[in-house]
Design an enzyme around this catalytic site. Sequence first.
Site, PDB file in Angstrom:
ATOM      1  N   LYS A   1       0.837  -1.365   0.074  1.00  0.00           N
ATOM      2  CA  LYS A   1      -0.198   0.151   0.095  1.00  0.00           C
ATOM      3  C   LYS A   1       0.956   1.307   0.030  1.00  0.00           C
ATOM      4  O   LYS A   1       1.992   1.455   0.259  1.00  0.00           O
ATOM      5  CB  LYS A   1      -1.034  -0.019   1.272  1.00  0.00           C
ATOM      6  CG  LYS A   1      -1.885  -1.102   1.050  1.00  0.00           C
ATOM      7  CD  LYS A   1      -2.845  -0.950   2.283  1.00  0.00           C
ATOM      8  CE  LYS A   1      -3.923  -2.321   2.282  1.00  0.00           C
ATOM      9  NZ  LYS A   1      -5.051  -2.166   3.290  1.00  0.00           N
TER      10      LYS A   1
ATOM     11  N   TYR B   1     -12.614  -2.578  -3.758  1.00  0.00           N
ATOM     12  CA  TYR B   1     -12.986  -2.552  -2.421  1.00  0.00           C
ATOM     13  C   TYR B   1     -14.465  -2.550  -2.189  1.00  0.00           C
ATOM     14  O   TYR B   1     -14.992  -2.195  -1.003  1.00  0.00           O
ATOM     15  CB  TYR B   1     -12.365  -1.461  -1.273  1.00  0.00           C
ATOM     16  CG  TYR B   1     -10.984  -1.771  -0.868  1.00  0.00           C
ATOM     17  CD1 TYR B   1     -10.581  -2.985  -0.127  1.00  0.00           C
ATOM     18  CD2 TYR B   1      -9.922  -0.964  -1.339  1.00  0.00           C
ATOM     19  CE1 TYR B   1      -9.435  -3.086   0.328  1.00  0.00           C
ATOM     20  CE2 TYR B   1      -8.553  -1.192  -0.821  1.00  0.00           C
ATOM     21  CZ  TYR B   1      -8.401  -2.441   0.007  1.00  0.00           C
ATOM     22  OH  TYR B   1      -7.106  -2.770   0.525  1.00  0.00           O
TER      23      TYR B   1
ATOM     24  N   PHE C   1     -15.576   3.369   7.265  1.00  0.00           N
ATOM     25  CA  PHE C   1     -13.951   3.405   6.808  1.00  0.00           C
ATOM     26  C   PHE C   1     -13.925   3.722   5.527  1.00  0.00           C
ATOM     27  O   PHE C   1     -12.857   3.756   4.660  1.00  0.00           O
ATOM     28  CB  PHE C   1     -13.122   2.519   7.268  1.00  0.00           C
ATOM     29  CG  PHE C   1     -13.418   1.054   7.047  1.00  0.00           C
ATOM     30  CD1 PHE C   1     -12.949   0.525   6.030  1.00  0.00           C
ATOM     31  CD2 PHE C   1     -13.956   0.310   8.039  1.00  0.00           C
ATOM     32  CE1 PHE C   1     -13.095  -0.631   5.579  1.00  0.00           C
ATOM     33  CE2 PHE C   1     -14.527  -0.929   7.822  1.00  0.00           C
ATOM     34  CZ  PHE C   1     -13.852  -1.531   6.627  1.00  0.00           C
TER      35      PHE C   1
ATOM     36  N   THR D   1      -5.120  -7.425  10.549  1.00  0.00           N
ATOM     37  CA  THR D   1      -5.566  -6.300   9.888  1.00  0.00           C
ATOM     38  C   THR D   1      -5.285  -4.893  10.749  1.00  0.00           C
ATOM     39  O   THR D   1      -4.617  -3.889  10.090  1.00  0.00           O
ATOM     40  CB  THR D   1      -6.914  -6.022   9.677  1.00  0.00           C
ATOM     41  OG1 THR D   1      -7.529  -7.322   9.043  1.00  0.00           O
ATOM     42  CG2 THR D   1      -7.225  -4.769   8.916  1.00  0.00           C
TER      43      THR D   1
ATOM     44  N   ARG E   1       2.591  -6.271   9.519  1.00  0.00           N
ATOM     45  CA  ARG E   1       2.029  -5.135  10.037  1.00  0.00           C
ATOM     46  C   ARG E   1       2.236  -4.640  11.368  1.00  0.00           C
ATOM     47  O   ARG E   1       2.443  -3.797  11.764  1.00  0.00           O
ATOM     48  CB  ARG E   1       0.451  -5.530  10.056  1.00  0.00           C
ATOM     49  CG  ARG E   1      -0.229  -5.477   8.617  1.00  0.00           C
ATOM     50  CD  ARG E   1      -1.497  -6.026   8.432  1.00  0.00           C
ATOM     51  NE  ARG E   1      -2.154  -5.989   7.359  1.00  0.00           N
ATOM     52  CZ  ARG E   1      -3.225  -6.646   6.758  1.00  0.00           C
ATOM     53  NH1 ARG E   1      -3.673  -7.781   7.793  1.00  0.00           N
ATOM     54  NH2 ARG E   1      -3.836  -6.395   5.748  1.00  0.00           N
TER      55      ARG E   1
ATOM     56  N   ASN F   1      -2.153   0.221   6.834  1.00  0.00           N
ATOM     57  CA  ASN F   1      -1.590  -0.750   7.437  1.00  0.00           C
ATOM     58  C   ASN F   1      -0.617  -2.023   6.343  1.00  0.00           C
ATOM     59  O   ASN F   1      -0.299  -3.051   6.805  1.00  0.00           O
ATOM     60  CB  ASN F   1      -2.703  -1.944   7.994  1.00  0.00           C
ATOM     61  CG  ASN F   1      -3.512  -2.424   6.834  1.00  0.00           C
ATOM     62  OD1 ASN F   1      -3.606  -1.857   5.648  1.00  0.00           O
ATOM     63  ND2 ASN F   1      -4.408  -3.294   7.158  1.00  0.00           N
TER      64      ASN F   1
ATOM     65  N   HIS G   1      -2.158  -5.526   1.633  1.00  0.00           N
ATOM     66  CA  HIS G   1      -3.455  -6.254   1.726  1.00  0.00           C
ATOM     67  C   HIS G   1      -3.146  -7.496   0.878  1.00  0.00           C
ATOM     68  O   HIS G   1      -2.392  -7.620   0.122  1.00  0.00           O
ATOM     69  CB  HIS G   1      -4.113  -5.505   0.449  1.00  0.00           C
ATOM     70  CG  HIS G   1      -5.479  -6.386   0.319  1.00  0.00           C
ATOM     71  ND1 HIS G   1      -6.780  -6.373   0.873  1.00  0.00           N
ATOM     72  CD2 HIS G   1      -5.800  -7.209  -0.969  1.00  0.00           C
ATOM     73  CE1 HIS G   1      -7.371  -7.383   0.333  1.00  0.00           C
ATOM     74  NE2 HIS G   1      -6.896  -7.789  -0.719  1.00  0.00           N
TER      75      HIS G   1
ATOM     76  N   GLU H   1      -9.874 -10.984  -7.451  1.00  0.00           N
ATOM     77  CA  GLU H   1      -8.649  -9.786  -7.086  1.00  0.00           C
ATOM     78  C   GLU H   1      -7.405  -9.901  -8.075  1.00  0.00           C
ATOM     79  O   GLU H   1      -7.111  -8.901  -8.490  1.00  0.00           O
ATOM     80  CB  GLU H   1      -8.246  -9.841  -5.399  1.00  0.00           C
ATOM     81  CG  GLU H   1      -9.332  -9.379  -4.573  1.00  0.00           C
ATOM     82  CD  GLU H   1      -8.877  -9.345  -3.280  1.00  0.00           C
ATOM     83  OE1 GLU H   1      -9.572  -8.949  -2.287  1.00  0.00           O
ATOM     84  OE2 GLU H   1      -7.463  -9.912  -2.947  1.00  0.00           O
TER      85      GLU H   1
END
Length: 140
Positions: free
Chosen positions: A10, A50, A58, A92, A103, A113, A116, A127
Amino acid sequence: AVEQTLSIIKPDAVSRNLIGEIVSRFEKAGLTIAAQRMVQLSRAQAEGFYAEHKGRPFFDGLVEFMVSGPVVVQVLSGENAILANRELMGATNPANAAPGTIRKDFAEAVDRNCVHGSDSPASAAREIAYFFASSDVIVR
Ligand code: CMP
């Protein structure tokens, strides 16, 4: 069984120059990189990826974060790759992640975080297809 799973490094991890550290953990654990590219996600791409979280409190912040800078999308391949990757990532929320996980070691908060990973064979299939053509995925 040998599986493939979709991994995203990320924006928080990319901007902190952690790509290599994270990829190294995957490789040391026996997972192989079957596809990989850096991408600046569009808002539409992030929202579509997502989609299952649409409506959650969120969601807007998550999309904002995921377009805030480039990400690395990758397909990891290996024995039980989906679970293996989830164990390497940790919980998570980094506050709940076990010592030695990505993480726990690198992430600052649940909404930043670092990584993914697909959570099931069905989401892995969706995905992976979201980012890669089958001809881009090279399982060794
Ligand atoms: P990820 O595995 O990418 O899937 C959805 C993401 O939403 C999750 O990781 C978190 O980074 C993010 N997120 C942000 N806030 C929350 C929250 N309160 N609970 C769960 N996930 C959250």
